[in-house]
Design an enzyme around this catalytic site. Structure first.
Site, PDB file in Angstrom:
ATOM      1  N   GLU A   1      -8.015 -11.534  20.205  1.00  0.00           N
ATOM      2  CA  GLU A   1      -8.861 -11.825  19.038  1.00  0.00           C
ATOM      3  C   GLU A   1     -10.263 -12.231  19.474  1.00  0.00           C
ATOM      4  OE1 GLU A   1      -9.479 -15.163  15.582  1.00  0.00           O
ATOM      5  OE2 GLU A   1      -7.412 -14.803  16.214  1.00  0.00           O
TER       6      GLU A   1
ATOM      7  N   CYS B   1       3.322 -15.083  11.146  1.00  0.00           N
ATOM      8  CA  CYS B   1       2.226 -15.393  10.239  1.00  0.00           C
ATOM      9  C   CYS B   1       1.957 -14.140   9.403  1.00  0.00           C
ATOM     10  CB  CYS B   1       0.979 -15.803  11.016  1.00  0.00           C
ATOM     11  SG  CYS B   1       0.285 -14.497  12.058  1.00  0.00           S
TER      12      CYS B   1
ATOM     13  N   THR C   1      -9.084 -17.860  15.068  1.00  0.00           N
ATOM     14  CA  THR C   1      -8.256 -18.265  13.917  1.00  0.00           C
ATOM     15  C   THR C   1      -7.000 -19.028  14.308  1.00  0.00           C
ATOM     16  OG1 THR C   1      -7.047 -16.154  13.867  1.00  0.00           O
ATOM     17  CG2 THR C   1      -9.062 -16.312  12.542  1.00  0.00           C
TER      18      THR C   1
ATOM     19  N   HIS D   1      -4.776  -8.705  15.819  1.00  0.00           N
ATOM     20  CA  HIS D   1      -5.794  -9.498  16.510  1.00  0.00           C
ATOM     21  C   HIS D   1      -7.213  -8.994  16.264  1.00  0.00           C
ATOM     22  CE1 HIS D   1      -2.010  -9.731  18.776  1.00  0.00           C
ATOM     23  NE2 HIS D   1      -2.369 -10.949  19.122  1.00  0.00           N
TER      24      HIS D   1
END
Length: 288
Positions: free
Chosen positions: A130, A12, A166, A74
């Site tokens: 995260e 990502c 997320t 993160h």
């Protein structure tokens, strides 16, 4: 045998950015100390460590006074930055910009919500790096939920602000939000705010992945055994195509899998590097 790499797979944006930051420092000859593993993929981490990356824990940070320490994609709670400052540690902040924006939004909501008695709720995985950071920005009043079994922690007669880690599944987030709304409505309370905090690049992968898995006779999913994102995305593939296999690298491949497979799809987690997917695809093409 036709072998196709999923065009939506690979790192990502946030992870790719963090690794580029680390590699730039390594290329410059600087030692790089990462606070925790940068990515949940053993093969990629071994590659970075071979170039000089060293992974340290929060407890070890005190031993790196005056050093440069990288905070991974993160994100970290505010007290990690405060601790680094007190120790004279220079922080290389590689927090994903999407995560950074979410952290600040949570901080703002926590501060404004105190005056009206709101509950700040985070949908995420307990212990995830995260989530640890998000909880740090939320303050003591935050409530963490990971599924509907946790909804008993909430007071549905009070206002609720709902956020998501997320990388959580967008469909699951929508369902949990709908259930909270239903339970609140039973008390006559409609003061619910659901924030769109899931990363589209990660949470939006499931629909496209289902299509990709259905288009091939066999799926090879490449990921790290400790990747929650990888476990979830593999389950998406497996639900559509029972002929799906989870591997870490080419050493996990069994040539017998391909006896009747004329089309193979190669995909992976958001923590799986593109170069590893290419390596797997090239290995499969050589199987007779």
């Amino acid at each position: 045998m036709d072998v196709t790499i999923d065009p939506g797979s690979g790192f990502c944006f946030g992870v790719n950015r963090a690794i580029q930051i680390a590699e730039a420092e390594l290329d410059a000859g600087n030692p790089v100390y990462s606070l925790g593993e940068m990515v949940h993929n053993r093969v990629q981490m071994d590659r970075l460590k071979a170039r000089g990356l060293e992974v340290i824990s929060r407890q070890e940070l005190i031993g790196y006074r005056g050093k440069m320490v990288l905070f991974r994609a993160h994100g970290e709670p505010p007290d990690s930055f405060e601790m680094a400052k007190d120790l004279g540690v220079t922080v290389i902040d590689a927090t994903c910009p999407i995560v950074s924006r979410l952290q600040q939004k949570i901080r703002e909501s926590a501060e404004s919500g105190l005056s009206k008695g709101s509950q700040l709720v985070i949908f995420g995985k307990p212990g995830h790096a995260e989530v640890t950071g998000l909880l740090g920005y939320a303050g003591a009043q935050a409530i963490l939920i990971s599924n509907e079994n946790d909804l008993g922690k909430l007071d549905f007669s009070r206002p609720i602000e709902l956020f998501s880690q997320t990388t959580m599944d967008a469909e699951a987030y929508q369902l949990i939000g709908e259930e909270i709304h239903r339970l609140m409505s039973e008390t006559g309370n409609t003061d619910l705010v659901i924030h769109k905090s899931a990363c589209r690049q990660v949470s939006g992968r499931a629909p496209a992945l289902r299509t990709f898995a259905a288009e091939h006779k066999l799926i090879l999913f490449v990921g790290g055994n400790n990747s929650a994102n990888g476990a979830y995305l593999f389950s998406v593939c497996k639900a559509v195509n029972s002929n799906s296999y989870f591997i870490s690298d080419i050493h996990d491949i069994d040539p017998a899998w391909f006896t009747l497979a004329d089309s193979v799809g190669v995909t992976g987690a958001t923590s799986t590097p593109g170069w590893l997917l290419v390596q797997v695809a090239e290995f499969i093409k050589k199987i007779q």
